[in-house]
Design a protein around this motif. Structure first.
Motif: not given
Length: 414
Positions: A224-246
């Protein structure tokens, strides 16, 4: 209905080409032990609509469908977050493998255009050179698969015949010299890496996600791309995320900061620096859908292996049909067989993200041989989290925030 609206969303069904083959999961894994598809970065262009596309697993990799050209010619291609280049076999083909669909013929597409040598996508990489006014490229993958040809642009259609999005001027490799084990089920590869030639970069997507079904299931998952990428991401606004490193030495890959591994909630004695990206560009942990198994650097793997043996307390076996994998056990029998508990594996990432893995994401059973094998292998130089480890999670890449999040999900679709 073909549309170029930037607000379009859609989902498409995709057939599984190997659904008629009766292969066990262990047989599938034996095909992929040496299949690690890494390549060098590549080169950017055009904005993009939201879309969602179903993907399925063909033997060891995940396949998506697209159409190319005007009028459109439809193909199946491998989706690969571990590489950048979008490419397909092209006529006239000097050395090409057999593919299930007709090879793309640029002469029949009115929207096809070779990429000028002066284009920034051609001048920005050592893998490309100007020859007879064509931007020539060559890409070699880690499993010795390769593609050579020239860069061009054309219209891509993502979706099915009823609801889809048409995106003009996408740059891709027109491969007239291609070879590789396992590629004969597809027409090419769609790179979803961070380099400017990837589909993600060319569409200027701020988010994308995927949900991969279990290895061996004759089912579909989603990309999924764009606005549909959040589909299935329960409580996405409160989730903890890990950084992408370069990693400056390999800027196209998605590196994550793995800080610890635990078995049964006991942290393993692995030094935190074991998984760090080194000054020379070695090391680090890559997130990759184009590789099935997970690979850990030797120092970490040997600790995990020994602790797994200690905690499992089962007889370690070495049979000819299981030696492709490094660690296998004789499965228990009798009354305790169904209730036997294997060690619970958790990955700890920066940002206090703890990924608790289902057993099927790191263990595979061969019931006929009464063995259970760890599908994590030793590696030299770097670590890689493969598609089996990621199955049944929505894996959300937020490219604006430069983070990755994992959400448990049932990813199988009929």
């Amino acid at each position: 209905m073909v549309t170029s609206s930037p607000q379009v969303s859609f989902q498409v069904d995709i057939a599984r080409p190997h659904s008629n083959l009766d292969l066990t999961i262990m047989q599938l894994i034996r095909h992929v032990i040496k299949r690690k598809r890494f390549n060098t970065p590549a080169p950017n262009s055009t904005p993009y609509p939201n879309f969602e596309s179903l993907v399925f697993q063909a033997e060891e990799e995940f396949i998506m469908s697209l159409s190319l050209g005007t009028p459109p010619q439809r193909f199946a291609v491998i989706m690969d977050t571990g590489s950048d280049l979008i490419w397909t076999q092209c006529m006239p083909c000097y050395t090409c493998y057999h593919q299930p669909t007709s090879i793309f013929n640029p002469n029949t597409s009115s929207s096809f255009s070779p990429l000028p040598c002066t284009n920034s996508l051609c001048t920005g990489s050592r893998t490309k050179k100007c020859e007879t006014n064509l931007c020539k490229y060559k890409t070699l993958y880690g499993d010795k698969s390769f593609t050579r040809g020239y860069l061009a642009t054309d219209t891509f259609i993502l979706g099915d015949y009823i609801l889809n999005v048409s995106i003009p001027n996408i740059a891709f490799g027109c491969g007239d010299n291609n070879s590789g084990s396992g590629l004969d089920i597809v027409a090419g590869i769609v790179g979803l890496g961070r380099g400017p030639l990837s589909l993600v970069s060319q569409l200027k997507s701020k988010k994308f996600s995927y949900c991969l079904p279990m290895l061996g299931e004759n089912m579909k998952g989603t990309l999924s791309f764009g606005s549909l990428a959040d589909k299935g991401c329960n409580n996405a606004s409160n989730s903890q995320s890990t950084p992408i490193l370069v990693n400056p030495a390999s800027p196209s890959h998605y590196y994550l900061s793995l800080v610890a591994i635990s078995l049964d909630d006991i942290l393993l004695p692995i030094t935190k620096t074991t998984f760090e990206i080194k000054k020379d560009g070695s090391g680090g942990v890559i997130l990759d859908t184009g590789t099935t198994l997970t690979y850990l650097v030797q120092e970490a793997y040997q600790v995990l292996k020994q602790e797994f043996i200690t905690r499992t307390r089962l007889h370690v076996v070495f049979f000819p049909y299981t030696t492709d994998l490094d660690l296998c056990f004789q499965t228990p029998t009798g009354r305790n067989a169904s209730s036997f508990n294997y060690p619970k594996l958790k990955l700890h990432f920066e940002g206090n993200v703890v990924l608790e893995l289902p057993k099927d994401n790191y263990l595979t059973e061969d019931k006929r041989a009464r063995t259970m094998c760890l599908t994590i292998m030793p590696s030299n130089g770097m670590s890689l989290l493969g598609s089996q480890l990621q199955q049944n999670f929505v894996v959300l890449h937020d490219l604006e925030k430069q983070t990755v999040s994992f959400f448990p999900s049932q990813c199988a679709y009929d």
